[in-house]
Motif scaffolding. Structure first.
Motif, PDB file in Angstrom:
ATOM      1  N   ASP A 178       0.906  -1.105   0.115  1.00 35.39           N
ATOM      2  CA  ASP A 178       0.077  -0.031  -0.123  1.00 35.39           C
ATOM      3  C   ASP A 178       0.807   1.376  -0.146  1.00 35.39           C
ATOM      4  N   VAL A 179       2.216   1.109   0.608  1.00 33.41           N
ATOM      5  CA  VAL A 179       3.090   2.190   0.576  1.00 33.41           C
ATOM      6  C   VAL A 179       4.310   2.101  -0.095  1.00 33.41           C
ATOM      7  N   ILE A 180       4.678   0.815  -0.434  1.00 32.68           N
ATOM      8  CA  ILE A 180       6.047   0.542  -0.957  1.00 32.68           C
ATOM      9  C   ILE A 180       5.526   0.229  -2.701  1.00 32.68           C
ATOM     10  N   LYS A 181       5.924   1.213  -3.392  1.00 32.15           N
ATOM     11  CA  LYS A 181       5.135   1.124  -4.713  1.00 32.15           C
ATOM     12  C   LYS A 181       6.117   0.737  -5.652  1.00 32.15           C
ATOM     13  N   HIS A 182       7.349   0.881  -5.472  1.00 29.61           N
ATOM     14  CA  HIS A 182       8.571   0.735  -6.537  1.00 29.61           C
ATOM     15  C   HIS A 182       9.892  -0.132  -5.953  1.00 29.61           C
ATOM     16  N   GLN A 183      10.518  -0.794  -6.971  1.00 31.36           N
ATOM     17  CA  GLN A 183      11.812  -1.457  -6.562  1.00 31.36           C
ATOM     18  C   GLN A 183      12.652  -1.100  -7.441  1.00 31.36           C
ATOM     19  N   LYS A 184      13.915  -0.994  -6.968  1.00 28.87           N
ATOM     20  CA  LYS A 184      15.125  -0.461  -7.795  1.00 28.87           C
ATOM     21  C   LYS A 184      16.454  -1.269  -7.457  1.00 28.87           C
ATOM     22  N   ILE A 185      17.038  -2.201  -8.358  1.00 29.82           N
ATOM     23  CA  ILE A 185      18.136  -3.061  -8.189  1.00 29.82           C
ATOM     24  C   ILE A 185      19.159  -1.968  -7.929  1.00 29.82           C
ATOM     25  N   VAL A 186      19.832  -2.067  -6.894  1.00 29.68           N
ATOM     26  CA  VAL A 186      21.241  -1.239  -6.712  1.00 29.68           C
ATOM     27  C   VAL A 186      22.169  -1.945  -5.808  1.00 29.68           C
ATOM     28  N   GLY A 187      23.279  -1.735  -6.261  1.00 30.14           N
ATOM     29  CA  GLY A 187      24.481  -2.772  -5.554  1.00 30.14           C
ATOM     30  C   GLY A 187      25.104  -2.015  -4.143  1.00 30.14           C
ATOM     31  N   ALA A 188      25.648  -3.001  -3.318  1.00 28.06           N
ATOM     32  CA  ALA A 188      26.669  -2.595  -2.454  1.00 28.06           C
ATOM     33  C   ALA A 188      25.992  -1.484  -1.493  1.00 28.06           C
ATOM     34  N   THR A 189      26.877  -0.686  -0.795  1.00 25.76           N
ATOM     35  CA  THR A 189      26.469   0.198   0.177  1.00 25.76           C
ATOM     36  C   THR A 189      25.946   1.502  -0.670  1.00 25.76           C
ATOM     37  N   ILE A 190      26.014   1.389  -2.109  1.00 27.57           N
ATOM     38  CA  ILE A 190      25.264   2.546  -2.938  1.00 27.57           C
ATOM     39  C   ILE A 190      23.667   2.792  -2.581  1.00 27.57           C
ATOM     40  N   LYS A 191      22.953   1.708  -1.841  1.00 27.46           N
ATOM     41  CA  LYS A 191      21.807   1.566  -1.377  1.00 27.46           C
ATOM     42  C   LYS A 191      21.653   2.776  -0.449  1.00 27.46           C
ATOM     43  N   GLY A 192      22.567   2.744   0.735  1.00 27.57           N
ATOM     44  CA  GLY A 192      22.427   3.890   1.623  1.00 27.57           C
ATOM     45  C   GLY A 192      22.757   5.070   1.303  1.00 27.57           C
ATOM     46  N   CYS A 193      23.852   5.128   0.557  1.00 35.05           N
ATOM     47  CA  CYS A 193      24.045   6.355  -0.251  1.00 35.05           C
ATOM     48  C   CYS A 193      22.933   7.129  -0.895  1.00 35.05           C
ATOM     49  N   TYR A 194      22.300   6.335  -1.852  1.00 38.75           N
ATOM     50  CA  TYR A 194      20.971   6.844  -2.475  1.00 38.75           C
ATOM     51  C   TYR A 194      20.019   7.290  -1.506  1.00 38.75           C
ATOM     52  N   ILE A 195      19.884   6.556  -0.509  1.00 42.27           N
ATOM     53  CA  ILE A 195      18.752   7.082   0.682  1.00 42.27           C
ATOM     54  C   ILE A 195      18.880   8.444   1.271  1.00 42.27           C
ATOM     55  N   ALA A 196      20.424   8.534   1.606  1.00 45.35           N
ATOM     56  CA  ALA A 196      20.757   9.739   2.216  1.00 45.35           C
ATOM     57  C   ALA A 196      20.679  10.874   1.072  1.00 45.35           C
ATOM     58  N   HIS A 197      20.614  10.518  -0.081  1.00 44.50           N
ATOM     59  CA  HIS A 197      20.712  11.524  -1.023  1.00 44.50           C
ATOM     60  C   HIS A 197      19.071  11.928  -1.344  1.00 44.50           C
ATOM     61  N   GLY A 198      18.430  11.149  -0.968  1.00 42.52           N
ATOM     62  CA  GLY A 198      16.966  11.466  -1.250  1.00 42.52           C
ATOM     63  C   GLY A 198      16.332  10.709  -2.502  1.00 42.52           C
TER      64      GLY A 198
END
Length: 261
Positions: A178-198
């Motif tokens: 109901d709230v998680i609408k999208h998934q994106k494949i991202v490797g390694a700690t780039i995940k945390g960086c992308y979340i930190a970057h918005g």
């Protein structure tokens, strides 16, 4: 505070990136399989050695925990401990996906206080210091910009691993569709960086095989950008433990409201 440590960690990441990319472009990786069934290349070993040398030269009294070196546990008696992964995402490195990072963190009394993550293929750098915010540089010579997690609490994007996503994670995503609408494949700690970057809002890790060097730098960056990395009991991961495995798994979120289990 910790400005010398930050400058040294940035220098180590930038110098290690040159070594890593030289091997990467030559495609002469010399891949071995370690006892835990994970791959290691000659680039991992060379970068690990270089990073240790740079950090130890400036801070010989700090403890050291790195993925590719023998842990003699002397670090357990130190207040300050470097926590290093010379190549986070070695499977991504071997696969030539480009989605691998250099992780350099500093923990003080079991809490991460400095984090540097570099993406060698692009030259991008993310870094943070406790109480000073999180920053992004598009390359080593560019001016840093301050970054923040976004404030979204619906229409969420979750970042998933190419190699480590599993059924438990997918079931959790479906549970909150109901709230998680999208998934994106991202490797390694780039995940945390992308979340930190918005760029995204969350990422689950339902496994017990990550270790301190996989999360410490990322946790500092995410927290300083206003987000959270939490174990499933809602507490943050602590560092410089005798057992370096993050056995409880974790969730990265932009806001506590998105800590969905």
């Amino acid at each position: 505070m910790l400005n010398k440590e930050l400058d040294t960690a940035l220098k180590a990441a930038i110098e290690a990136s040159k070594v890593i990319m030289e091997v990467y472009t030559s495609n002469d990786l010399d891949v071995e399989i370690k006892e835990d069934n994970s791959p290691v290349t000659k680039a991992d070993k060379a970068a690990d050695k270089l990073i240790r040398e740079i950090l130890n030269k400036e801070f010989p009294n700090y403890g050291m925990l790195t993925e590719e070196s023998v842990d003699d546990f002397s670090r357990l008696n130190k207040d300050y401990v470097w926590i290093v992964d010379p190549i986070d995402g070695t499977k991504e490195y071997v696969a030539h996906s480009g989605e691998f990072t250099i992780n350099i963190a500093l923990a003080y009394k079991h809490v991460g206080v400095l984090g540097v993550i570099m993406i060698p293929v692009t030259g991008e750098i993310y870094y943070a210091l406790s109480n000073e915010g999180a920053f992004y540089k598009k390359d080593a010579s560019s001016k840093p910009i301050k970054i923040h997690c976004n404030d979204k609490t619906n229409d969420l994007t979750t970042l998933v691993s190419r190699f480590h996503s599993n059924e438990v994670e997918q079931n959790m995503i479906k549970k909150h569709s109901d709230v998680i609408k999208h998934q994106k494949i991202v490797g390694a700690t780039i995940k945390g960086c992308y979340i930190a970057h918005g760029y995204a809002e969350m990422s689950y890790r339902f496994s017990s095989n990550t270790k301190e060097w996989d999360t410490c730098a990322m946790q500092v960056i995410v927290e300083q950008a206003g987000g959270y990395i939490l174990k499933f009991d809602g507490t943050p991961i602590r560092y410089n433990r005798e057992d370096v495995y993050n056995k409880d798994g974790y969730v990265i979120v932009n806001r506590k409201e998105n800590f969905l289990l």
